[in-house]
Write a protein that holds these residues in place. Structure first.
Motif: not given
Length: 435
Positions: A72-74, A78-80, A316-317, A388-389
């Motif tokens: 959820n935090v990730y 991502v959305l931000k 991290f991506r 992977c993103g």
């Protein structure tokens, strides 16, 4: 409490047990004497307080109170980042013309068009339509962008007049990066330049010659030497496009290049020519772009020649590409807007035009939401999601809307144990150098 689903615990040949958490990016070496305790912890995470360093286990997210919290935090992050209107990214093609005749080029059949001042002004108007913009990053692309250097100079002055934080990168073949142009890189706010050299001099010239067939390697290398001498801030990424025809030459090129250029601002990395656009890139018999082949190539380079490709290690991506960000656009020389630079020159792939300022939201949204990996159940359940993103947005979109079946999973997935071992070895060597 739970053993995090993002923990990758592997027994490697050289270093025994290694644990890597793909979400927190924590890396731990576990001794043979301690492994039983860790295996018990994996089966009974509620007993984490019985272990020394129990607070570290929670802080590093190895033990978590809920398996959904990290994801959820990730995803919130991502959305931000995805919809952040303060940061705008443009890839601009001053021209679709090129002075090279590369054997794998996917743009050869597209009309040669150069940008006009009218289109430059339309780009500025397009940017001004976003009142929230605080930072602008531009990647100059082509064709060969230096064929229309005047447009780059004029637009840079106009970008600086916008009174926002500005920086630039450039993807160039390097042949026209002569003294006159190299001397202007600072005033163009150029912080990074990508130049392609496809191997040793003979191999490169056979793959990346001028349109008339003349060699290019020595001119590029001399230009690069001068640039590094006069500009002390720019970094250089030397990309080598790898396929079956030149993969065995890479280690020779690596050694030859560093024998001539010792400046550490110039770093080498292999890229992989794919058949993503079918015959427009490289035919299947030469293609080694699948994830497993990429990982094996990097691992073999290190095992056989001690060559480190750090950019390929698990990292991290949030996104694999700016095509999945809302405020990121590719702008062609006629002002046409795309979401992916591979689509430049394909009329049916245009998502808008800066002259009208209008966006085709149907095409535009296919990249952002239609093929969004954060809505893909397989990705959400995968422990490699942060490495992977989501993979290439174009690949995901083609699979969904065109029925292709191209693999977009990250290469780390197929050789994770070996890549963890390589990352740990590089970490150890780096620490020894700093002592």
């Amino acid at each position: 409490m739970y053993w995090s689903k993002y923990n990758i615990l592997a027994k490697t040949k050289k270093y025994g047990y290694l644990l890597f958490n793909t979400m927190s990016q924590v890396f731990i070496h576990i001794s043979e004497q301690s492994i039983d305790e860790w295996l018990q912890l994996k089966d009974n995470p509620d007993k984490y307080k019985d272990l020394a360093g129990s607070e570290m286990l929670v802080h590093a997210r190895i033990i978590v109170p809920n398996q959904e919290d990290d994801l959820n935090v990730y995803l919130a992050d991502v959305l931000k980042n995805k919809y952040n209107s303060s940061d705008v990214a443009l890839t601009i093609l001053p021209t679709r013309g090129c002075n090279f005749g590369c054997i794998y080029c996917y743009e050869q059949d597209r009309p040669v068009i150069s940008m006009t001042e009218k289109t430059e002004d339309a780009i500025i108007s397009f940017l001004r339509s976003n009142p929230n913009m605080k930072r602008l990053n531009v990647v100059w692309y082509g064709g060969e962008p230096l064929l229309n250097f005047q447009s780059m100079e004029r637009l840079t002055k106009k970008f600086l007049a916008l009174d926002v934080e500005y920086s630039a990168k450039m993807v160039t073949n390097g042949y026209l990066l002569n003294k006159n142009i190299a001397d202007k890189m600072t005033e163009l706010c150029m912080r990074n330049i990508q130049i392609t050299l496809d191997g040793t001099e003979e191999v490169h010239n056979s793959r990346r010659a001028l349109l008339g067939g003349q060699p290019t390697y020595r001119t590029i290398l001399n230009n690069l030497k001068y640039l590094l001498e006069v500009n002390k801030t720019v970094t250089i990424d030397i990309r080598t496009n790898i396929d079956l025809r030149n993969k065995d030459d890479y280690h020779n090129f690596h050694d030859n290049f560093h024998a001539e250029i010792t400046d550490k601002r110039a770093t080498l990395y292999p890229g992989f020519v794919s058949d993503l656009l079918s015959s427009e890139c490289v035919s299947p018999e030469h293609n080694i772009s699948e994830g497993g082949y990429k990982a094996k190539f990097v691992l073999d380079l290190f095992d056989r020649y001690g060559i480190e490709i750090k950019s390929f290690l698990p990292k991290f991506r949030r996104h694999s590409c700016v095509a999945s960000k809302y405020f990121a656009f590719v702008i062609g020389p006629e002002g046409e807007i795309y979401k992916c630079w591979r689509m430049v020159g394909q009329k049916e792939q245009e998502t808008g035009n800066v002259h009208s300022g209008k966006i085709d939201m149907v095409k535009f949204s296919r990249y952002l939401t239609g093929a969004d990996y954060t809505r893909d159940k397989r990705c959400l359940e995968c422990e490699f999601i942060t490495l992977c993103g989501g993979g290439c947005p174009l690949t995901r979109m083609r699979n969904k809307y065109e029925g292709t079946t191209i693999n977009y999973c990250c290469p780390e997935k197929s050789h994770m144990k070996e890549l963890m071992e390589l990352r740990y070895e590089m970490y150890m060597k780096s620490n020894l150098k700093t002592r």
